[in-house]
Design an enzyme around this catalytic site. Structure first.
Site, PDB file in Angstrom:
ATOM      1  N   ASP A  25       0.823  -1.208   0.000  1.00  0.00           N
ATOM      2  CA  ASP A  25       0.000   0.000   0.000  1.00  0.00           C
ATOM      3  C   ASP A  25       0.861   1.262   0.000  1.00  0.00           C
ATOM      4  O   ASP A  25       1.692   1.463   0.889  1.00  0.00           O
ATOM      5  CB  ASP A  25      -0.904   0.008   1.234  1.00  0.00           C
ATOM      6  CG  ASP A  25      -1.785   1.245   1.289  1.00  0.00           C
ATOM      7  OD1 ASP A  25      -2.738   1.313   0.499  1.00  0.00           O
ATOM      8  OD2 ASP A  25      -1.509   2.139   2.113  1.00  0.00           O
TER       9      ASP A  25
ATOM     10  N   ARG B 240       6.767  -8.500  13.617  1.00  0.00           N
ATOM     11  CA  ARG B 240       5.408  -7.962  13.768  1.00  0.00           C
ATOM     12  C   ARG B 240       4.497  -8.513  12.674  1.00  0.00           C
ATOM     13  O   ARG B 240       3.319  -8.808  12.925  1.00  0.00           O
ATOM     14  CB  ARG B 240       5.480  -6.428  13.700  1.00  0.00           C
ATOM     15  CG  ARG B 240       4.170  -5.694  13.920  1.00  0.00           C
ATOM     16  CD  ARG B 240       3.639  -5.831  15.342  1.00  0.00           C
ATOM     17  NE  ARG B 240       4.502  -5.239  16.329  1.00  0.00           N
ATOM     18  CZ  ARG B 240       4.487  -3.966  16.719  1.00  0.00           C
ATOM     19  NH1 ARG B 240       3.652  -3.109  16.154  1.00  0.00           N
ATOM     20  NH2 ARG B 240       5.286  -3.539  17.671  1.00  0.00           N
TER      21      ARG B 240
ATOM     22  N   LEU C 282      -3.564  -1.619  14.385  1.00  0.00           N
ATOM     23  CA  LEU C 282      -3.027  -1.869  15.733  1.00  0.00           C
ATOM     24  C   LEU C 282      -3.296  -0.697  16.667  1.00  0.00           C
ATOM     25  O   LEU C 282      -2.782  -0.668  17.788  1.00  0.00           O
ATOM     26  CB  LEU C 282      -1.515  -2.142  15.656  1.00  0.00           C
ATOM     27  CG  LEU C 282      -1.085  -3.278  14.729  1.00  0.00           C
ATOM     28  CD1 LEU C 282       0.418  -3.466  14.779  1.00  0.00           C
ATOM     29  CD2 LEU C 282      -1.807  -4.580  15.088  1.00  0.00           C
TER      30      LEU C 282
ATOM     31  N   TYR D 295       3.272   9.788   0.654  1.00  0.00           N
ATOM     32  CA  TYR D 295       4.098   9.096   1.640  1.00  0.00           C
ATOM     33  C   TYR D 295       5.570   9.439   1.415  1.00  0.00           C
ATOM     34  O   TYR D 295       6.116   9.218   0.327  1.00  0.00           O
ATOM     35  CB  TYR D 295       3.906   7.589   1.560  1.00  0.00           C
ATOM     36  CG  TYR D 295       2.543   7.103   2.009  1.00  0.00           C
ATOM     37  CD1 TYR D 295       1.648   7.944   2.657  1.00  0.00           C
ATOM     38  CD2 TYR D 295       2.145   5.785   1.794  1.00  0.00           C
ATOM     39  CE1 TYR D 295       0.401   7.500   3.063  1.00  0.00           C
ATOM     40  CE2 TYR D 295       0.905   5.324   2.213  1.00  0.00           C
ATOM     41  CZ  TYR D 295       0.036   6.189   2.836  1.00  0.00           C
ATOM     42  OH  TYR D 295      -1.200   5.734   3.245  1.00  0.00           O
TER      43      TYR D 295
END
Length: 295
Positions: free
Chosen positions: A50, A265, A214, A55
């Site tokens: 993504d 993670r 999260l 960004y």
């Protein structure tokens, strides 16, 4: 190893890898290291990445593209979601220096071409309008998106941070189906489960791509430690796994857009995807973060 290329946003695409924080991993800004990271994710069955044009001020798309240019075989397997339509204040070339939205036909057309070049890919898998724009001329936007799809530049389209009536206005003015809506959803942000937003996604068959799944990575600070420890013992999941399992259990199976690029993670998130929480535990976690029982 030959891998099949998946299509669509399906339950077989369990997790989307968010590239927004690529600059937080300096070692991955080298094309060879980022290519190794991408290859490792593909080996895990994760091929959705993504992006957005804002960004890293555009650098995240370029860095990803540099890795694909150095290793073209990865470009045949990786699928890219990217977004456009936000102009940050520091990128505003007008005298006003204000954050604003841009969905003019020419701007979006250029944004799609720019993303293809920066990312070194032949097709954007899913192109999203990043935010609803009050000034959007929907007919012009629909024409640009339809032309990009017919030219093969974009496989499918969607939206990001749209409310139901906003995405329905766009969907009603284009012949292209909307594949998804990317918006916030997590244990730390549960409002959309109680205001009809969830049901709107289900009714309109939009896949929910959940950003910040999260909750900013601070659930341990929101859930009492005794509850968190009991949940870990009962499920074998860590904090990340619990958050992802909780999210994935929602009807329609929202797809987490995981911001972390840490392999450990990511593995915890995958373990959460493969787990089912007991219903009372699901509600106990909800109750804990909302600090109130359900009505």
């Amino acid at each position: 190893m030959e891998r099949a290329r998946a299509t669509g946003l399906t339950p077989e695409a369990p997790l989307i890898l968010g590239m927004m924080r690529l600059h937080d991993y300096p070692e991955l800004t080298r094309p060879s290291k980022l290519a190794e990271w991408i290859a490792a994710r593909l080996d895990e069955g994760l091929n959705l990445f993504d992006h957005a044009d804002i960004y890293g001020g555009g650098e995240c798309e370029r860095l990803f593209g540099d890795a694909l240019r150095a290793h073209p075989n990865l470009a045949r397997e990786a699928r890219v979601i990217t977004k456009a339509g936000i102009v940050a204040a520091n990128q505003d070339r007008s005298p006003w220096q204000v954050k604003h939205y841009r969905t003019e036909a020419g701007y979006l057309e250029t944004a799609i071409d720019r993303a293809l070049a920066a990312l070194a890919i032949e097709q954007i898998d899913t192109f999203l309008i990043h935010r609803p724009d009050p000034l959007m001329q929907v007919d012009d936007v629909a024409r640009v998106l339809e032309n990009a799809a017919s030219a093969g530049k974009v496989r499918q389209i969607g939206v990001s941070n749209f409310l139901p009536e906003q995405w329905r206005w766009l969907a009603g003015n284009t012949g292209l189906p909307l594949a998804c809506n990317q918006s916030e959803l997590s244990l730390a942000h549960t409002g959309p489960l109680f205001d009809g937003t969830l049901e709107a996604h289900l009714a309109d068959e939009l896949r929910w791509l959940a950003w910040s799944p999260l909750g900013g990575g601070n659930l341990a600070g929101r859930i009492p430690l005794d509850i968190l420890n009991r949940a870990r013992e009962e499920t074998g999941l860590d904090e990340t796994g619990l958050a992802i399992a909780w999210l994935h259990q929602i009807p329609g199976s929202p797809v987490p857009v995981l911001g972390s690029m840490n392999p450990g993670r990511i593995q915890s998130a995958l373990q959460g995807i493969r787990s089912t929480l007991p219903r009372p535990l699901w509600y106990r976690l909800l109750e804990s973060v909302r600090n109130q029982a359900v009505a």
